[in-house]
Structures are given as structure tokens and as C-alpha cells.
Motif scaffolding. Structure first.
Motif, short mmCIF file in Angstrom:
data_model
loop_
_atom_site.label_atom_id
_atom_site.label_comp_id
_atom_site.label_asym_id
_atom_site.label_seq_id
_atom_site.Cartn_x
_atom_site.Cartn_y
_atom_site.Cartn_z
N GLY A 8 -4.07 11.90 30.75
CA GLY A 8 -5.21 12.75 31.03
C GLY A 8 -4.77 13.94 31.86
N ALA A 9 -5.32 15.11 31.57
CA ALA A 9 -4.88 16.34 32.24
C ALA A 9 -5.79 16.77 33.37
CB ALA A 9 -4.78 17.48 31.22
N GLN A 10 -6.89 16.06 33.59
CA GLN A 10 -7.83 16.46 34.63
C GLN A 10 -8.05 15.29 35.60
OE1 GLN A 10 -10.44 17.46 31.37
NE2 GLN A 10 -10.54 19.62 31.96
N TRP A 11 -9.31 14.92 35.83
CA TRP A 11 -9.63 13.82 36.75
C TRP A 11 -10.04 12.56 36.01
CZ3 TRP A 11 -10.74 18.90 38.11
CH2 TRP A 11 -10.27 19.34 39.35
N GLY A 12 -9.69 12.45 34.77
CA GLY A 12 -10.08 11.29 33.98
C GLY A 12 -11.28 11.58 33.10
N ASP A 13 -11.59 10.62 32.22
CA ASP A 13 -12.75 10.70 31.32
C ASP A 13 -12.63 11.87 30.34
OD1 ASP A 13 -14.03 8.56 32.81
OD2 ASP A 13 -14.42 10.07 34.35
N GLU A 14 -11.39 12.25 30.01
CA GLU A 14 -11.20 13.37 29.10
C GLU A 14 -11.38 12.99 27.63
OE1 GLU A 14 -8.23 13.83 32.54
OE2 GLU A 14 -8.74 12.27 31.10
N GLY A 15 -11.35 11.70 27.34
CA GLY A 15 -11.43 11.26 25.95
C GLY A 15 -10.11 10.72 25.45
N LYS A 16 -9.32 10.12 26.35
CA LYS A 16 -8.01 9.59 25.95
C LYS A 16 -8.14 8.48 24.92
CE LYS A 16 -6.86 8.69 30.23
NZ LYS A 16 -8.01 9.34 30.89
N GLY A 17 -9.24 7.72 25.01
CA GLY A 17 -9.44 6.63 24.07
C GLY A 17 -9.55 7.14 22.65
N LYS A 18 -10.29 8.22 22.45
CA LYS A 18 -10.41 8.78 21.11
C LYS A 18 -9.07 9.31 20.62
CE LYS A 18 -12.56 12.28 18.26
NZ LYS A 18 -13.50 13.39 18.11
#
Length: 428
Positions: A8-18
Motif C-alpha cells: 500500500g502506498a498511503q495509510w492503508g485501505d487502498e484496495g490491495k485486496g482487489k
């Protein structure tokens, strides 16, 4: 074939799962290398939503072997709860492999996490209270419980007894909490041993042999760059290494085998917990962005703080991780906005900073310097090529690419597995 890191490039919850799921059908192994059940991934397949917390995203790809690496801390109750939930929905979990060296979140870790955070009051860091930090602390203090310890009751009991001699003093004398019983903790941990045993392996050796056999291994980060314990907004960070360097230590794969680093970045920004967030929106625009993007924690349900895209953060992530490709997600959420601000630099005490400042004190004072881009009204959820996007949307994407330090290779235009624009093949 290479090992590929996805972070992830920010603070999380960027959509890594997708992003992981998008690659899952084309890779042989997906390895979760850090974190625990303090973060989650939401994946949508044919309209069906799956929320994963501890399991690697590759668990949903039929031809992929999902691996929980040695860098992960495991809540056994959560692990088997997730497994049971997937099996109840007709999804197989029989290929799951768990590292013998991964650490276990013992009941006392969760108790200490919760009481410590409450005790901190206004100085709290926003932990999820799931025992992640205390378990990593035990690991560093060399008093942790590992997966392999569950298969030797004498060793397990000895370790738990030794640990509780210390932990119970802290619980009783500092936090005025009841001491935990050795027998109860040991019995709880052993109750999972028989079911866990068939999944456990020397995963570092397994992955080495896979790479030697020409298999492709995807290393999946939990959390994100700005939450990395070394390179994030310390102390408002997680307790593990969520950057590309952590992929090596958390999996046993050497850096010479890594061929590509993919970073997932959202078309705006969010974070949970405490800590600095320069582009945060504290008005109705923030509420609108949160609701439009369903920005509520997959694991905790907490509303996420929302803000505009932060290019200095993206450039920092590109540099720290050695990013070769960005996956830009949730571009569709910005549809309908008349204009879209992007933070291009910071003003700190009257001085312009184009990159992340050196100190945390400076970052707390960072005021965004914005460049504003015209928005678009057209629905982009069915776009499958860059040319399908409205002109203003294309310009926004290209501007982000130019200012973020690496090429954008995939664009997410909706939550579904198929709602992506692929500009460059991530495995080519």
C-alpha cells in the motif's frame, strides 16, 4: 519466474485486496508477509463480497496457494473463523499454508493491548485492540509464542508460564486487572493445535523451491507504507514492516529474487487511527467522500478519515519501496465532483517542501499546497481502456502519474474483479 511485492502506498485501505485478487489467477503463490487481523481486504467477485482479515487474498483464487508467512501474527480464533466462513460459502481453503515460525496472538496480548490504549488516554495511537502490537513486542523481546510451539505442550507451557510471571504483574499492579491462569491460556492455544497442524510448513523453504521450479510468488502486504514501523508516521504506525523490505524478512525470500514492486494508491486518501493527515477533509466534503467510497474499516467498521490525493506521500512510497508500477484504485468515486484538488507540496512554517519532511514535528505542521483539476460527470464504471475515460479523467490520471514517481499500470473503476483498466501487464 520472479517474486513480486504488492504494498500500500498511503495509510492503508487502498484496495490491495482487489489488486491481489486481480493477479491471483495468474500467480502460483500469494504470501501475506506482515500484520495480523488488524487490517482487512474487501474483494467483490461476480457481485459477491468477501471480507478477509487474516487470510491472504489469494485464498479466493482456485489455482493459487495462499501462504501466511513468518512475519504475520496469528489470532487462531480469527483464523479458523474466517476459514469456516469461507467454507460455509462454498470456497475451498484446503491449500492454505501457515509458517511454523509465525507468532501467535495469545489472550494476554489482546488484554494488554486494550488496557494500554485506554490508559494512554489522549496520547493513544488508535490501535485496533487486537493484540497485534504486544505480540510483536513479545517477538522482539524473544518471549513470543510461535506456531511450532503448539505442537510441543511441554515447551508451550514453559513459555506461557514464564511470560505470565511478567504479564500478570503488569496487569494486576499497573492496570488493576485480574491475573490470567497458565492452564487456561495453554488449554486455549492447544485447542487449535490438531486442526492447525496439517497446514503448517517451513514456508521459507517451500517458497524457495517454488521459485526454483519457475513459479510466480506474489508477496502481499498488510497495512501500508505510511504505517510502516520504520518508515511511517511513527508512533502512529503499525508494529510490523509493511514496505517492500518487510516482504523479505516476513517471507524468507531474499531481495535478489524480487523482480517488481507494485504499490496500490487510491485516487484520494484515507487513514484510520490517530496521527497527522495533511489533506484531511473535516467538512461535508469529507463526509461525502467517505459515504461515496464506503470508507469504513473492513475489520473494525470504523469510519475512515478522508482527504485529497497527496503526491508527496506517493513519491515517498515510490522511493522507499522501489515502486515499479502503481495500481490506482477507486477513481470512479471522484465522478461528479466539479473540481479535484491534489496536494503537490507542503507549506511548513512558510517554507515549501516538495517531499516528505524529515521530522514528525514538521509533518504535523504541514499545510497542503494544492493544484486543482477539473472533474467529470460521466459514469466510468464500464470503462476498460484509457480512451473510454472522459478527457478530464484521463488528464487527472496522467497528472497523478507524472507527480507520483512511477507509472500507473492499472486503474480501478469499480469494486468488481473485472472493473479495471490495464495499461501495462503487471506480470510481463
Amino acid at each position: 519466474m520472479p517474486a513480486i511485492v504488492l504494498v500500500g502506498a498511503q495509510w492503508g485501505d487502498e484496495g490491495k485486496g482487489k489488486a491481489t485478487d486481480l493477479l491471483g489467477s495468474r500467480v502460483d503463490y500469494v504470501v501475506k508477509f506482515n500484520g495480523g487481523n488488524n487490517a482487512g481486504h474487501t474483494i467483490v467477485i461476480n457481485g459477491e463480497k468477501f471480507a478477509l482479515h487474516l487470510l491472504p487474498s489469494g485464498i479466493l483464487s482456485e489455482n493459487c496457494v495462499p501462504v501466511i508467512g513468518n512475519g504475520v501474527v496469528i489470532d487462531l480464533e480469527v483464523l479458523f473463523g474466517e476459514i469456516d466462513a469461507l467454507q460455509a460459502r462454498g470456497r475451498s481453503t484446503e491449500k492454505l499454508v501457515v509458517s511454523a515460525d509465525a507468532h501467535i496472538i495469545a489472550p494476554y496480548n489482546t488484554v494488554i493491548d486494550k488496557v494500554t490504549e485506554r490508559f494512554a488516554g489522549s496520547r493513544r495511537i488508535g490501535t485496533t485492540g487486537r493484540g497485534i502490537g504486544p505480540t510483536y513486542a513479545d517477538k522482539m523481546n524473544r518471549i513470543g509464542i510461535r506456531v511450532q510451539d503448539l505442537f510441543d505442550e511441554v515447551t508451550l507451557r514453559d513459555k506461557v508460564t514464564s511470560v505470565l510471571n511478567l504479564k500478570n504483574q503488569v496487569l494486576a499492579k499497573i492496570y488493576n486487572r485480574r491475573a490470567l491462569e497458565v492452564d487456561a491460556v495453554v488449554e486455549f492455544l492447544l485447542s487449535y493445535a490438531d486442526r492447525l497442524r496439517p497446514m503448517v510448513a517451513n514456508t521459507a523453504l517451500l517458497l524457495h523451491e517454488a521459485l526454483e521450479d519457475g513459479k510466480t510468488v506474489l508477496l502481499e502486504a498488510g497495512q501500508a507504507t505510511m504505517l510502516d514501523v520504520d518508515h511511517g508516521n511513527y508512533p502512529f504506525v503499525t508494529s510490523s514492516s509493511a514496505t517492500a523490505g518487510g516482504a523479505c524478512t516476513g517471507s524468507g525470500i531474499p531481495p535478489t529474487r524480487i523482480a517488481r514492486v507494485i504499490a496500490v494508491v487510491k485516487a484520494y486518501a484515507t487513514r484510520v487511527g490517530e496521527g497527522p493527515f495533511p489533506t484531511e477533509l473535516l467538512d461535508s466534503k469529507g463526509d461525502e467522500l467517505r459515504n461515496a467510497g464506503a470508507e469504513f474499516g473492513t475489520t473494525t467498521g470504523r469510519p475512515r478519515r478522508t482527504g485529497w490525493y497527496d503526491a508527496p506521500v506517493a513519491r515517498y512510497a515510490a522511493r522507499i519501496n522501489g515502486v515499479t508500477d502503481f495500481v490506482l484504485t477507486k477513481l470512479d468515486i471522484l465522478t461528479g465532483l466539479p473540481e479535484i484538488p491534489v496536494c503537490v507540496a507542503y507549506d511548513i512554517d512558510g517554507v515549501r517542501h516538495d517531499d516528505m519532511p524529515m521530522t514528525q514535528a514538521e509533518f504535523h505542521k504541514a499545510v497542503p499546497i494544492y493544484q486543482t483539476f477539473p472533474g467529470w460527470e460521466e459514469d466510468i464504471s464500464k470503462a476498460r481502456t484509457l480512451a473510454d475515460l472522459p478527457a478530464n479523467c484521463q488528464a487527472y490520471v496522467r497528472a497523478l502519474e507524472e507527480m507520483s514517481g512511477a507509472r500507473i499500470s492499472v486503474i480501478g473503476v469499480g469494486p468488481g474483479r473485472d472493473q479495471s483498466i490495464v495499461l501495462n501487464d503487471l506480470l510481463a
